[in-house]
Design a protein around this motif. Structure first.
Motif, PDB file in Angstrom:
ATOM      1  N   VAL A 292       0.837  -1.193   0.000  1.00 47.87           N
ATOM      2  CA  VAL A 292       0.000   0.000   0.000  1.00 47.87           C
ATOM      3  C   VAL A 292       0.878   1.250   0.000  1.00 47.87           C
ATOM      4  O   VAL A 292       1.813   1.362   0.785  1.00 47.87           O
ATOM      5  N   ARG A 316       1.002  -7.242  -5.184  1.00 50.74           N
ATOM      6  CA  ARG A 316      -0.078  -6.383  -5.683  1.00 50.74           C
ATOM      7  C   ARG A 316       0.099  -4.997  -5.086  1.00 50.74           C
ATOM      8  O   ARG A 316       0.070  -4.833  -3.870  1.00 50.74           O
ATOM      9  N   VAL A 318      -1.135  -1.330  -4.331  1.00 51.81           N
ATOM     10  CA  VAL A 318      -2.431  -0.684  -4.101  1.00 51.81           C
ATOM     11  C   VAL A 318      -2.196   0.761  -3.678  1.00 51.81           C
ATOM     12  O   VAL A 318      -1.420   1.024  -2.748  1.00 51.81           O
TER      13      VAL A 318
END
Length: 440
Positions: A292, A316, A318
């Protein structure tokens, strides 16, 4: 009449460019073709002068202004030249006659009428400020110092030295201040998430002419010829990752287990993402990371870097505010928070920091750090770990933030496993990290 050397003249130009463009000194040095054209010794002098005069700017201005008439104002280019000469005289222990002469010639080149003033000011710096600095260094060596002595030795704000004394203790604060102006080592880490047969990072760095020496941590290297790295392609292909030894040490301390779910809050450009994934792969296999980052541009850059590194299938990226992590993310075996901070553990690497901070900076950041840590704590699975890291030396951003978490509802069920700072090594940063575990 003596003339300013090419190295000092280039240092003055680069210092002026930094001021005019509000640029980072290291970025200007990296992009200077004029610097590349100089002999190695002269390149070293330019680098020390530009970085040092930037890092010590407030202390140098105080010394210079003390020898001006009340109300006198210096043209910016004259101040730049005086800063360079005063830094060389005080902190590089240059010969007083050479530093004064060269400083006068630098000033003459930008403002001929100010040459006499430059001569008078620099002679006073040599006669009064250099002995005062020498006395402060002796007191630090003898252990009889106070915050004002540390401020002189490290060319740092006195309020910051007072805070460091409280946070680090006398020995730690003395080592920290002494290292504030020292050259930093060119450390890199290998991308351990993408081992390629016959393509060892050590061999690749040697072939690129970087003169690597293996460091104390797995996959760490200190480069003797770091200027060769830029043209090697190893950074672009993410074969190696430029990062200080302290950053590598924090990631290694947090090392995720293969196959575990990891939440990283504060991804930035993804350096620690790669280090965490590499640590898991070295232990047996990749982990699954949700990273994040609140800044859209940084998040996009990090995502592209993960592709280049060959780990995008397990990471991933984000773009989100770490203070508002939703339940849809689920729970994680490891939550790693790399919190925004004052950066006071990285002063030698980032010379703009010390004199840009206000005395309230740590207090203001601590409020954000507490919010981020409380939000991160809610995403830790039963039996999972929470790691909090900063590159600050100030207890208000470090130990006090962890203590605040454990004293509030968000910290219920967590216990502190360990907390501390990476060693204060010459030429290296220092980071704080604390590990907590959810026991209920």
């Amino acid at each position: 009449m003596a003339r300013a050397t090419a190295a000092r003249s280039l240092a003055l130009f680069l210092l002026g460019e930094r001021r005019r463009r509000d640029a980072r000194a290291r970025d200007l040095l990296r992009g200077s073709s004029e610097l590349d054209a100089l002999a190695e010794r002269d390149r070293g002098l330019v680098t020390r002068l530009v970085l040092g005069a930037t890092a010590a700017s407030g202390a140098l201005d105080a010394a210079i202004d003390a020898h001006l008439r009340r109300g006198a104002r210096l043209e910016p280019r004259v101040r730049d030249a005086l800063r360079l000469a005063a830094f060389e005289l005080l902190y590089l222990d240059g010969r007083a006659d050479v530093c004064v002469s060269q400083g006068v010639e630098l000033v003459r080149g930008v403002a001929p009428r100010a040459a006499g003033l430059a001569n008078a000011v620099l002679r006073r710096v040599a006669e009064e400020d250099a002995p005062a600095l020498g006395a402060a260094r002796r007191r630090v060596s003898e252990g009889t110092f106070d915050a004002s002595d540390l401020a002189l030795v490290g060319a740092l704000p006195e309020w910051l030295c007072s805070a460091a004394l409280v946070s680090l203790g006398r020995d730690g604060a003395a080592a920290w201040a002494a290292g504030a102006l020292e050259p930093v080592g060119a450390w890199v880490a290998s991308n351990r998430a993408r081992a390629e047969a016959g393509q060892s990072p050590l061999r690749a760095l040697r072939e690129a002419g970087c003169d690597p020496e293996p460091g104390p941590l797995p996959g760490s290297f200190l480069l003797g010829s770091p200027s060769r790295l830029a043209s090697s392609g190893l950074v672009e292909r993410v074969r190696v990752i430029p990062c200080d030894l302290a950053a590598q040490e924090v990631a290694l301390a947090a090392a995720p287990a293969p196959g575990s779910r990891v939440l990283e809050v504060g991804q930035g450009r993804g350096t620690k993402t790669l280090l965490l994934e590499g640590a898991a792969c070295a232990a047996g296999g990749p982990c699954e990371i949700v990273a994040v980052e609140v800044g859209p541009r940084k998040s996009e850059l990090a995502a592209r870097r993960m592709e280049a590194a060959g780990v995008a299938g397990h990471v991933r990226c984000v773009c989100a505010d770490g203070r508002a992590l939703g339940d849809e993310l689920g729970l994680f075996d490891l939550v790693f928070l790399d919190a925004p901070c004052t950066g006071t553990g990285t002063l030698a690497r980032h010379p703009e920091i010390a004199w840009s901070l206000s005395p309230d900076a740590a207090h203001e950041l601590a409020a954000l750090q507490r919010e981020l840590l409380a939000s991160a704590a809610r995403r830790v699975a039963p039996g999972g770990r929470l790691v909090y890291a900063t590159c600050s030396v100030l207890a208000e951003e470090d130990e006090r933030v962890v203590e605040a978490l454990l004293a509030c509802p968000a910290g219920e069920g967590l216990e502190l496993v360990r907390a501390g700072r990476t060693p204060l090594r010459p030429g290296c940063d220092t980071h704080f990290h604390a590990e907590l575990r959810r026991v209920s």
